[in-house]
Design a protein around this motif. Structure first.
Motif, short mmCIF file in Angstrom:
data_model
loop_
_atom_site.label_atom_id
_atom_site.label_comp_id
_atom_site.label_asym_id
_atom_site.label_seq_id
_atom_site.Cartn_x
_atom_site.Cartn_y
_atom_site.Cartn_z
N PRO A 97 0.82 -1.22 0.00
CA PRO A 97 0.00 0.00 0.00
C PRO A 97 0.85 1.27 0.00
CG PRO A 97 0.07 -0.96 2.20
CD PRO A 97 0.75 -1.94 1.29
N ASP A 98 0.37 2.26 -0.73
CA ASP A 98 0.99 3.59 -0.67
C ASP A 98 0.54 4.34 0.57
OD1 ASP A 98 2.16 3.30 -3.30
OD2 ASP A 98 0.17 3.69 -4.13
N LEU A 99 -0.57 3.91 1.14
CA LEU A 99 -1.19 4.63 2.25
C LEU A 99 -2.05 3.66 3.04
CD1 LEU A 99 -2.96 8.06 2.02
CD2 LEU A 99 -4.28 6.09 2.77
N ARG A 121 5.24 4.61 5.39
CA ARG A 121 4.07 4.91 4.59
C ARG A 121 3.16 5.85 5.36
NH1 ARG A 121 6.89 3.31 1.31
NH2 ARG A 121 6.62 1.60 -0.18
N PRO A 122 2.48 6.77 4.67
CA PRO A 122 1.59 7.70 5.39
C PRO A 122 0.40 6.97 5.99
CG PRO A 122 1.38 7.97 3.01
CD PRO A 122 2.54 7.05 3.23
N ASP A 379 -4.26 14.68 -1.32
CA ASP A 379 -3.53 15.68 -0.55
C ASP A 379 -2.37 15.05 0.21
OD1 ASP A 379 -5.33 17.56 -1.46
OD2 ASP A 379 -6.50 17.63 0.40
N VAL A 380 -2.63 13.88 0.83
CA VAL A 380 -1.58 13.21 1.61
C VAL A 380 -0.45 12.75 0.71
CG1 VAL A 380 -1.07 11.13 2.95
CG2 VAL A 380 -3.07 12.52 3.51
N LEU A 381 -0.77 12.09 -0.40
CA LEU A 381 0.26 11.55 -1.27
C LEU A 381 1.03 12.64 -2.00
CD1 LEU A 381 -1.68 8.45 -2.64
CD2 LEU A 381 0.17 8.47 -0.92
N THR A 382 0.35 13.75 -2.31
CA THR A 382 1.05 14.88 -2.93
C THR A 382 2.06 15.47 -1.96
OG1 THR A 382 -0.82 15.40 -4.36
CG2 THR A 382 0.78 17.17 -3.95
N HIS A 387 7.68 16.21 -0.37
CA HIS A 387 8.73 16.08 0.64
C HIS A 387 9.88 15.21 0.12
CE1 HIS A 387 10.58 15.65 4.57
NE2 HIS A 387 10.61 14.32 4.39
N GLU A 388 9.54 14.11 -0.56
CA GLU A 388 10.60 13.23 -1.09
C GLU A 388 11.41 13.94 -2.16
OE1 GLU A 388 8.48 9.80 -2.36
OE2 GLU A 388 8.43 8.88 -0.35
N ALA A 389 10.76 14.73 -2.99
CA ALA A 389 11.49 15.47 -4.03
C ALA A 389 12.44 16.50 -3.43
CB ALA A 389 10.49 16.14 -4.96
#
Length: 391
Positions: A97-99, A121-122, A379-382, A387-389
């Protein structure tokens, strides 16, 4: 498209608002192209048939042991911990999962929080009124569970709640209610009906839910007996209670003591088709809860064109406007409750409330609910990607 794990405290085959919310959300997210997994706490239920309930969605039942303060409880937790952690880690590896979105905070909450931290993971924490309406009052009695919820809320990338009322209670766990996204329940406008339960009377008031103290079936029986004794209800207007739970025998005994046992009928737990059928035939739905965060059955009644008489305690007044699309009452005010039972079945009032309620239901589809949840995920994944970028 994202990979989502909905981590719920309870799921199929158990009936209830949270279970239905997670099922509908999983199906709708999957339909939109997301890869969805439902991770539920393993409670030892027979889960055969789950594939038909949530097609194209992976469902797992995971052990979620928690420690207690006793020496024996700590020992049992330590023994169960390695195997449980392997099961959760396997789910994370296979479903990727991404989230993670916790749905109704229970034993699932601490485990999802720990896994999200370990896998980086968030985490989204979703509450459904369990901090106030839990039948076992776990958040009042367990310091460990209160501390766990505080930790999860502090680590969460976002927090959702089924009502503003449920969100407000998170303040006592250190979370600002203004930072909570309210995501209510929904309703399928054309949900198919199934066979009705046997033995339904011709005319009846309906109550649905788990028969425990919080849901207030005892309060309803008292008010029904008062209204029947005063002649405020027609002799042929019975009471149907759909559901089961630990207080059922006590409430049945109360009905016998108050002289209304012959007019009170119990269906036991109902599947989805039977819920639709029993609702369609009701004169009115009554929700007598001592605490109710949202009340998905309210929307189900509105969809069916059935007037609603509901508790004013909790989040229901966010959906029901007293005297407009339903009636509200303090269920512990037996006299007023009894009077309201007569009011909601008065023909003119019944027709007006039912029509307004149906208009309310149309605005609360599962599509609208999923739109709101998807925006939280975006919103969370963006934020994560940004942050990672930057790093």
């Amino acid at each position: 498209m994202a990979s989502i794990a909905l981590v719920t405290s309870s799921f199929w085959p158990r009936p209830g608002g949270v279970e239905e919310h997670v099922r509908r959300l999983a199906v709708e997210l999957s339909r939109r192209g997301h890869r969805v997994a439902v991770w539920s706490v393993d409670r030892g239920d027979d889960t055969s048939g789950v594939e038909s309930a949530v097609p194209d969605v992976r469902v797992r039942y995971l052990p979620a042991p928690l420690p207690t303060r006793s020496l024996g409880g700590v020992g049992r937790f330590a023994t169960a911990l390695p195997a449980a952690w392997r099961a959760w880690a396997r789910a994370a590896r296979d479903d990727a999962p991404d989230l993670l979105h916790v749905q109704c905070y229970g034993p699932n909450g601490p485990w999802a929080t720990a896994l999200a931290a370990a896998r980086r993971r968030p985490l989204v924490v979703g509450v459904h009124g369990e901090t106030q309406g839990d039948a076992d009052a776990v958040f009042d009695t367990s310091a460990l569970q209160r501390r766990a919820l505080r930790t999860s809320l502090a680590r969460a990338a976002a927090v959702t709640a089924c009502s503003r009322h449920a969100a407000a209670d998170l303040a006592r766990f250190g979370h600002d209610p203004r930072r909570v996204v309210v995501v209510g329940n929904g309703v399928e406008l054309d949900e198919p009906s199934g066979p009705p339960p046997p033995g339904l009377p011709q005319r009846y008031l309906l109550a649905l839910g788990r028969v425990d103290r919080v849901k207030g079936f005892d309060l309803l029986v008292r008010a029904y007996a008062r209204a029947a004794g005063a002649g405020d209800l027609a002799d042929d207007l019975h009471l149907v209670c759909g559901g089961d739970g630990p207080e059922r025998a006590a409430v049945q005994e109360l009905a016998h003591h108050l002289g209304v046992a012959s007019r009170t009928h119990w269906t036991g737990s109902l599947d989805r088709g039977a819920v639709v059928a029993v609702m369609d035939r009701a004169e009115a739905l009554v929700v007598p809860s001592r605490a109710e965060a949202f009340g998905i059955v309210v929307l189900e009644a509105m969809r069916a064109g059935v007037p609603v008489l509901a508790t004013r305690r909790g989040g229901v007044p966010e959906l029901v406007q007293d005297g407009v699309n339903g009636l509200l009452v303090d269920p512990e005010d037996t006299d007023r409750f009894a009077t309201a039972l007569g009011d909601v079945t008065e023909p003119g009032s019944r027709q007006r409330l039912a029509a307004a309620g149906h208009r309310t239901a149309v605005a609360h589809t599962w599509t609208a609910v999923t739109d709101r949840v998807e925006q939280v995920y975006r919103d969370v994944l963006t934020t994560v990607e940004t942050h990672e970028a930057a790093t």
